[in-house]
Scaffold this motif. Structure first.
Motif, PDB file in Angstrom:
ATOM      1  N   UNK A 151       0.782  -1.281  -0.089  1.00 10.48           N
ATOM      2  CA  UNK A 151       0.092   0.066   0.012  1.00 10.48           C
ATOM      3  C   UNK A 151       0.843   1.312   0.087  1.00 10.48           C
ATOM      4  N   UNK A 152       0.083   2.400   0.009  1.00 10.10           N
ATOM      5  CA  UNK A 152       0.865   3.622   0.286  1.00 10.10           C
ATOM      6  C   UNK A 152       1.501   3.902   1.552  1.00 10.10           C
ATOM      7  N   UNK A 153       2.462   4.851   1.617  1.00 12.41           N
ATOM      8  CA  UNK A 153       3.226   4.904   2.981  1.00 12.41           C
ATOM      9  C   UNK A 153       3.294   6.440   3.110  1.00 12.41           C
ATOM     10  N   UNK A 154       2.520   6.958   4.078  1.00  9.00           N
ATOM     11  CA  UNK A 154       2.400   8.433   4.547  1.00  9.00           C
ATOM     12  C   UNK A 154       3.485   8.773   5.250  1.00  9.00           C
ATOM     13  N   UNK A 155       4.257   9.528   4.667  1.00  9.55           N
ATOM     14  CA  UNK A 155       5.674  10.118   5.315  1.00  9.55           C
ATOM     15  C   UNK A 155       5.346  11.126   6.443  1.00  9.55           C
ATOM     16  N   UNK A 156       4.001  11.812   6.191  1.00  2.00           N
ATOM     17  CA  UNK A 156       3.703  12.919   6.992  1.00  2.00           C
ATOM     18  C   UNK A 156       3.123  12.192   8.329  1.00  2.00           C
ATOM     19  N   UNK A 157       2.289  11.364   8.030  1.00  2.99           N
ATOM     20  CA  UNK A 157       1.755  10.595   9.171  1.00  2.99           C
ATOM     21  C   UNK A 157       2.666   9.874  10.347  1.00  2.99           C
ATOM     22  N   UNK A 158       3.579   9.222   9.511  1.00  3.57           N
ATOM     23  CA  UNK A 158       4.721   8.720  10.247  1.00  3.57           C
ATOM     24  C   UNK A 158       5.600   9.478  10.974  1.00  3.57           C
ATOM     25  N   UNK A 159       5.834  10.602  10.754  1.00  2.23           N
ATOM     26  CA  UNK A 159       6.449  11.460  11.334  1.00  2.23           C
ATOM     27  C   UNK A 159       5.842  12.273  12.500  1.00  2.23           C
TER      28      UNK A 159
END
Length: 48
Positions: free
Chosen positions: A5-13
């Motif tokens: 799936x997609x990886x949300x860098x914003x959500x991770x950080x």
């Protein structure tokens, strides 16, 4: 384990910032931006 799936860098950080904020009793905020593309010269090579 495999994740697709997609990886949300914003959500991770944001999640990482929240964990650090709670642990260290500080306020941490993050903003994710995209690195600009490298400019190429007319002959196709990247500039330094």
């Amino acid at each position: 384990m495999e994740v697709q799936g997609k990886f949300s860098a914003q959500r991770f950080y944001e999640t990482l910032a929240r964990i650090i904020s709670q642990k260290e009793n500080v306020v941490v905020t993050v903003k994710v931006t995209q690195k600009p593309e490298d400019k190429k010269r007319k002959d196709g090579r990247k500039t330094a």
